[in-house]
Enzyme design. Structure first.
Site, PDB file in Angstrom:
ATOM      1  N   TYR A  61      51.736  80.052  -7.342  1.00 35.60           N
ATOM      2  CA  TYR A  61      50.706  79.165  -6.767  1.00 35.60           C
ATOM      3  C   TYR A  61      50.794  79.173  -5.232  1.00 35.60           C
ATOM      4  O   TYR A  61      49.803  79.437  -4.544  1.00 35.60           O
ATOM      5  CB  TYR A  61      50.921  77.752  -7.302  1.00 35.60           C
ATOM      6  CG  TYR A  61      49.894  76.730  -6.854  1.00 35.60           C
ATOM      7  CD1 TYR A  61      48.601  76.729  -7.373  1.00 35.60           C
ATOM      8  CD2 TYR A  61      50.226  75.738  -5.931  1.00 35.60           C
ATOM      9  CE1 TYR A  61      47.662  75.766  -6.987  1.00 35.60           C
ATOM     10  CE2 TYR A  61      49.302  74.777  -5.543  1.00 35.60           C
ATOM     11  CZ  TYR A  61      48.022  74.794  -6.072  1.00 35.60           C
ATOM     12  OH  TYR A  61      47.098  73.846  -5.684  1.00 35.60           O
ATOM     13  N   GLY A  91      50.152  82.671  -3.782  1.00 33.59           N
ATOM     14  CA  GLY A  91      48.745  83.008  -4.056  1.00 33.59           C
ATOM     15  C   GLY A  91      47.832  82.291  -3.066  1.00 33.59           C
ATOM     16  O   GLY A  91      46.908  82.895  -2.495  1.00 33.59           O
ATOM     17  N   ASN A 134      48.292  65.932  -2.276  1.00 37.22           N
ATOM     18  CA  ASN A 134      48.141  65.345  -3.620  1.00 37.22           C
ATOM     19  C   ASN A 134      46.963  64.382  -3.738  1.00 37.22           C
ATOM     20  O   ASN A 134      46.930  63.349  -3.081  1.00 37.22           O
ATOM     21  CB  ASN A 134      49.419  64.593  -4.012  1.00 37.22           C
ATOM     22  CG  ASN A 134      50.617  65.501  -4.105  1.00 37.22           C
ATOM     23  OD1 ASN A 134      51.054  66.070  -3.102  1.00 37.22           O
ATOM     24  ND2 ASN A 134      51.151  65.676  -5.295  1.00 37.22           N
ATOM     25  N   VAL A 192      51.709  63.975 -11.664  1.00 34.53           N
ATOM     26  CA  VAL A 192      52.458  62.730 -11.802  1.00 34.53           C
ATOM     27  C   VAL A 192      51.566  61.507 -12.034  1.00 34.53           C
ATOM     28  O   VAL A 192      51.879  60.660 -12.872  1.00 34.53           O
ATOM     29  CB  VAL A 192      53.414  62.545 -10.596  1.00 34.53           C
ATOM     30  CG1 VAL A 192      52.662  62.294  -9.282  1.00 34.53           C
ATOM     31  CG2 VAL A 192      54.415  61.442 -10.858  1.00 34.53           C
ATOM     32  N   SER A 209      48.471  61.209 -13.345  1.00 38.37           N
ATOM     33  CA  SER A 209      47.873  61.176 -14.681  1.00 38.37           C
ATOM     34  C   SER A 209      48.949  60.992 -15.751  1.00 38.37           C
ATOM     35  O   SER A 209      48.754  60.233 -16.709  1.00 38.37           O
ATOM     36  CB  SER A 209      47.029  62.428 -14.929  1.00 38.37           C
ATOM     37  OG  SER A 209      47.725  63.577 -14.533  1.00 38.37           O
ATOM     38  N   GLY A 220      64.053  63.989 -11.830  1.00 36.86           N
ATOM     39  CA  GLY A 220      65.021  63.717 -10.782  1.00 36.86           C
ATOM     40  C   GLY A 220      65.275  62.220 -10.712  1.00 36.86           C
ATOM     41  O   GLY A 220      65.077  61.492 -11.689  1.00 36.86           O
ATOM     42  N   ASP A 257      61.240  71.786  -6.576  1.00 34.64           N
ATOM     43  CA  ASP A 257      60.353  70.621  -6.424  1.00 34.64           C
ATOM     44  C   ASP A 257      60.504  70.072  -4.995  1.00 34.64           C
ATOM     45  O   ASP A 257      61.606  69.715  -4.579  1.00 34.64           O
ATOM     46  CB  ASP A 257      60.776  69.551  -7.435  1.00 34.64           C
ATOM     47  CG  ASP A 257      59.703  68.524  -7.689  1.00 34.64           C
ATOM     48  OD1 ASP A 257      58.974  68.661  -8.679  1.00 34.64           O
ATOM     49  OD2 ASP A 257      59.602  67.572  -6.896  1.00 34.64           O
TER      50      ASP A 257
HETATM   51  P1  NAD Z   1      41.836  71.457 -11.803  1.00 35.61           P
HETATM   52  O1  NAD Z   1      42.830  72.253 -12.553  1.00 35.61           O
HETATM   53  O2  NAD Z   1      41.303  70.202 -12.424  1.00 35.61           O
HETATM   54  O3  NAD Z   1      40.576  72.337 -11.406  1.00 35.61           O
HETATM   55  C1  NAD Z   1      40.596  73.735 -11.260  1.00 35.61           C
HETATM   56  C2  NAD Z   1      39.317  74.286 -11.877  1.00 35.61           C
HETATM   57  O4  NAD Z   1      39.296  75.705 -11.688  1.00 35.61           O
HETATM   58  C3  NAD Z   1      39.241  74.043 -13.400  1.00 35.61           C
HETATM   59  O5  NAD Z   1      37.959  73.598 -13.755  1.00 35.61           O
HETATM   60  C4  NAD Z   1      39.512  75.423 -13.980  1.00 35.61           C
HETATM   61  O6  NAD Z   1      38.956  75.614 -15.252  1.00 35.61           O
HETATM   62  C5  NAD Z   1      38.914  76.319 -12.917  1.00 35.61           C
HETATM   63  N1  NAD Z   1      39.452  77.677 -12.972  1.00 35.61           N
HETATM   64  C6  NAD Z   1      40.740  78.069 -13.036  1.00 35.61           C
HETATM   65  N2  NAD Z   1      40.826  79.414 -13.078  1.00 35.61           N
HETATM   66  C7  NAD Z   1      39.561  79.885 -13.032  1.00 35.61           C
HETATM   67  C8  NAD Z   1      38.989  81.188 -13.047  1.00 35.61           C
HETATM   68  N3  NAD Z   1      39.752  82.302 -13.119  1.00 35.61           N
HETATM   69  N4  NAD Z   1      37.638  81.303 -12.986  1.00 35.61           N
HETATM   70  C9  NAD Z   1      36.843  80.209 -12.917  1.00 35.61           C
HETATM   71  N5  NAD Z   1      37.333  78.943 -12.899  1.00 35.61           N
HETATM   72  C10 NAD Z   1      38.674  78.795 -12.962  1.00 35.61           C
HETATM   73  O7  NAD Z   1      42.507  71.146 -10.391  1.00 35.61           O
HETATM   74  P2  NAD Z   1      41.976  70.275  -9.162  1.00 35.61           P
HETATM   75  O8  NAD Z   1      42.966  69.246  -8.877  1.00 35.61           O
HETATM   76  O9  NAD Z   1      40.582  69.905  -9.364  1.00 35.61           O
HETATM   77  O10 NAD Z   1      42.081  71.359  -7.990  1.00 35.61           O
HETATM   78  C11 NAD Z   1      40.943  72.015  -7.467  1.00 35.61           C
HETATM   79  C12 NAD Z   1      41.361  72.912  -6.316  1.00 35.61           C
HETATM   80  O11 NAD Z   1      41.931  72.117  -5.274  1.00 35.61           O
HETATM   81  C13 NAD Z   1      42.403  73.966  -6.695  1.00 35.61           C
HETATM   82  O12 NAD Z   1      42.097  75.162  -6.027  1.00 35.61           O
HETATM   83  C14 NAD Z   1      43.687  73.385  -6.167  1.00 35.61           C
HETATM   84  O13 NAD Z   1      44.614  74.391  -5.835  1.00 35.61           O
HETATM   85  C15 NAD Z   1      43.215  72.622  -4.945  1.00 35.61           C
HETATM   86  N6  NAD Z   1      44.145  71.513  -4.643  1.00 35.61           N
HETATM   87  C16 NAD Z   1      44.127  70.383  -5.398  1.00 35.61           C
HETATM   88  C17 NAD Z   1      45.042  69.385  -5.107  1.00 35.61           C
HETATM   89  C18 NAD Z   1      45.083  68.100  -5.891  1.00 35.61           C
HETATM   90  O14 NAD Z   1      45.983  67.301  -5.658  1.00 35.61           O
HETATM   91  N7  NAD Z   1      44.160  67.816  -6.774  1.00 35.61           N
HETATM   92  C19 NAD Z   1      45.971  69.555  -4.063  1.00 35.61           C
HETATM   93  C20 NAD Z   1      45.950  70.745  -3.353  1.00 35.61           C
HETATM   94  C21 NAD Z   1      45.017  71.728  -3.631  1.00 35.61           C
HETATM   95  N1  UDP Z   2      56.785  64.167 -11.531  1.00 29.54           N
HETATM   96  C1  UDP Z   2      57.497  63.237 -12.265  1.00 29.54           C
HETATM   97  N2  UDP Z   2      57.106  62.988 -13.534  1.00 29.54           N
HETATM   98  C2  UDP Z   2      56.032  63.583 -14.113  1.00 29.54           C
HETATM   99  C3  UDP Z   2      55.288  64.532 -13.351  1.00 29.54           C
HETATM  100  C4  UDP Z   2      55.706  64.808 -12.071  1.00 29.54           C
HETATM  101  O1  UDP Z   2      58.469  62.649 -11.781  1.00 29.54           O
HETATM  102  O2  UDP Z   2      55.728  63.276 -15.283  1.00 29.54           O
HETATM  103  C5  UDP Z   2      57.200  64.426 -10.141  1.00 29.54           C
HETATM  104  C6  UDP Z   2      57.341  65.899  -9.777  1.00 29.54           C
HETATM  105  O3  UDP Z   2      58.639  66.367 -10.120  1.00 29.54           O
HETATM  106  C7  UDP Z   2      57.094  65.850  -8.284  1.00 29.54           C
HETATM  107  C8  UDP Z   2      56.095  64.720  -8.115  1.00 29.54           C
HETATM  108  O4  UDP Z   2      56.195  63.922  -9.286  1.00 29.54           O
HETATM  109  O5  UDP Z   2      58.279  65.510  -7.594  1.00 29.54           O
HETATM  110  C9  UDP Z   2      54.668  65.212  -7.944  1.00 29.54           C
HETATM  111  O6  UDP Z   2      54.411  66.106  -8.992  1.00 29.54           O
HETATM  112  P1  UDP Z   2      52.966  66.722  -9.271  1.00 29.54           P
HETATM  113  O7  UDP Z   2      53.136  67.665 -10.414  1.00 29.54           O
HETATM  114  O8  UDP Z   2      51.975  65.625  -9.414  1.00 29.54           O
HETATM  115  O9  UDP Z   2      52.575  67.481  -7.949  1.00 29.54           O
HETATM  116  P2  UDP Z   2      53.349  68.422  -6.901  1.00 29.54           P
HETATM  117  O10 UDP Z   2      54.779  68.560  -7.275  1.00 29.54           O
HETATM  118  O11 UDP Z   2      52.626  69.716  -6.965  1.00 29.54           O
HETATM  119  O12 UDP Z   2      53.200  67.687  -5.639  1.00 29.54           O
END
Ligand code: NAD
Ligand code: UDP
Length: 326
Positions: free
Chosen positions: A146, A149, A175, A188, A190, A206, A273
């Site tokens: 991730y 990428g 986040n 976390v 949800s 942790g 993490d």
């Molecule tokens: P999400 O998983 O709910 O949404 C991602 C969407 O992309 C989904 O609808 C999924 O089906 C679609 N998708 C995945 N692979 C695909 C493919 N090959 N072709 C077409 N569609 C595809 O996640 P989100 O939280 O809504 O995140 C949306 C974007 O924002 C992502 O790019 C994520 O990296 C970025 N982002 C989100 C957060 C966050 O906290 N929500 C933080 C940082 C970056």
């Molecule tokens: N986390 C947790 N319990 C859970 C899911 C996540 O304690 O059920 C922790 C996770 O280890 C991280 C933080 O919550 O330290 C945020 O995790 P999340 O997966 O939401 O996002 P990211 O790590 O990508 O910020």
């Protein structure tokens, strides 16, 4: 902005569906491109009554050709358990998906927005994180699919701007949470809400001392639009809410707001993490006039109400009308 359709890849996901809703509300024609890897048509079911909205089932790793004036690239699984399930594919989605969007933007002279992430900073040694920080990513760890990428997608974005003159906008999103997150999303906020509402154990990974800074989805979408429509700023721009909480504080807040009697249990911390995360948003504030407005308590209250309604199978209202429950 000139007239023309807007493409949102990942438009049936959590953030993407809110973005589509907001764009339609502002009078645009929107095409959501999604293959439902983590999203669902139910997230945009309420939008399909609008003739200006189209949902196209398409995998962004495969080329596509639709006329557009704006392309928002959000397609990519964002939750660690989801993006680690098929890590090779996760890398390809970021790299090939971004490449295909940029080629389309070049062809149609469209402006391109890339949803990058705070994960480009890895497990940061600099705290809080400004855009100038180059990060501490483990390039061979389980989060690399991730993180790397998304880093490669950033470099493609800037190279298409420098070498092909494509207009680009790059946001590093921290986040974000809110209504419509999938019950099985695994992130976390949800996880804790669904566990609290079902009376299941709250799973802290942790000791819960790691921090995150949580942004409500409406605030994020506002920042995304401000950046896309800014006449010059390419980014990268951090978008998030700088109010920082430990994961234990988040669990306690959710227990208190739900009135749940769930127990907190401690589980092993996943590899790599990040220990701390908080955005510096000075650039977003100064250049875009971005101001996150929704406090964690208010945002959680709205999110819990949405989860509760979906759990009970009751159709819920959104600002755009009735939303199908899932
Ligand atoms: P999400 O998983 O709910 O949404 C991602 C969407 O992309 C989904 O609808 C999924 O089906 C679609 N998708 C995945 N692979 C695909 C493919 N090959 N072709 C077409 N569609 C595809 O996640 P989100 O939280 O809504 O995140 C949306 C974007 O924002 C992502 O790019 C994520 O990296 C970025 N982002 C989100 C957060 C966050 O906290 N929500 C933080 C940082 C970056
Ligand atoms: N986390 C947790 N319990 C859970 C899911 C996540 O304690 O059920 C922790 C996770 O280890 C991280 C933080 O919550 O330290 C945020 O995790 P999340 O997966 O939401 O996002 P990211 O790590 O990508 O910020």
């Amino acid at each position: 902005m000139e007239n023309g359709r807007i493409i949102v890849t990942g438009g049936a996901g959590f953030v993407g569906s809110h973005l589509c809703e907001r764009l339609l509300r502002e009078g645009h024609s929107v095409m959501a491109l999604d293959d439902f890897t983590t999203g669902s048509p139910k997230n945009v079911a309420h939008l399909t009554r609008d003739a200006r909205f189209k949902l196209e089932v398409h995998d962004v790793t495969q080329p596509f050709s639709f006329a557009a004036s704006r392309i928002y690239n959000l397609a990519c699984p964002a939750s660690p358990p989801h993006y680690q399930r098929d890590p090779v594919r996760t890398t390809l989605i970021s790299v090939l998906g971004t490449l295909n969007c940029l080629l389309l933007a070049q062809k149609h002279n469209a402006r391109f927005f890339q949803a990058s992430t705070s994960e480009v900073y890895g497990d940061p040694e600099v705290h809080p994180q400004p855009e100038s920080y180059r990060g501490a990513v483990n390039p061979i760890g389980i989060r690399a699919c991730y993180d790397e990428g998304k880093r490669c997608a950033e470099s493609l974005t800037m190279d298409f701007n420098r070498t092909h003159g494509v207009e680009v906008r790059l946001a590093r999103i921290f986040n974000t949470y809110g209504p419509r997150m999938a019950f099985d999303d695994g992130r976390v906020v949800s996880n804790f809400i669904i566990q609290a509402l079902r009376g299941e154990d709250i799973t802290i990974y942790g000791d819960g001392s790691q921090t995150r800074s949580f942004c409500y989805v409406d605030d994020l979408v506002d920042g995304i639009l401000r950046l896309m429509e800014h006449p010059e700023e390419r980014g990268p721009v951090n978008l998030g809410n700088p109010s920082e909480f430990t994961v234990l504080e988040l669990a306690e807040e959710i227990l208190s707001l739900t009135g749940s009697r769930s127990r907190i249990v401690y589980m092993p911390l996943p590899e790599d993490d990040p220990k701390q995360r908080k955005p510096v948003i000075d650039r977003a504030k100064a250049v875009l006039g971005f101001r996150p407005r929704v406090s964690l308590r208010d945002g959680l209250t709205r999110t819990i109400a949405d989860f509760r309604a979906r759990l009970e199978g009751v159709p819920r209202m959104s600002s755009a009308g009735l939303v199908a429950s899932r």
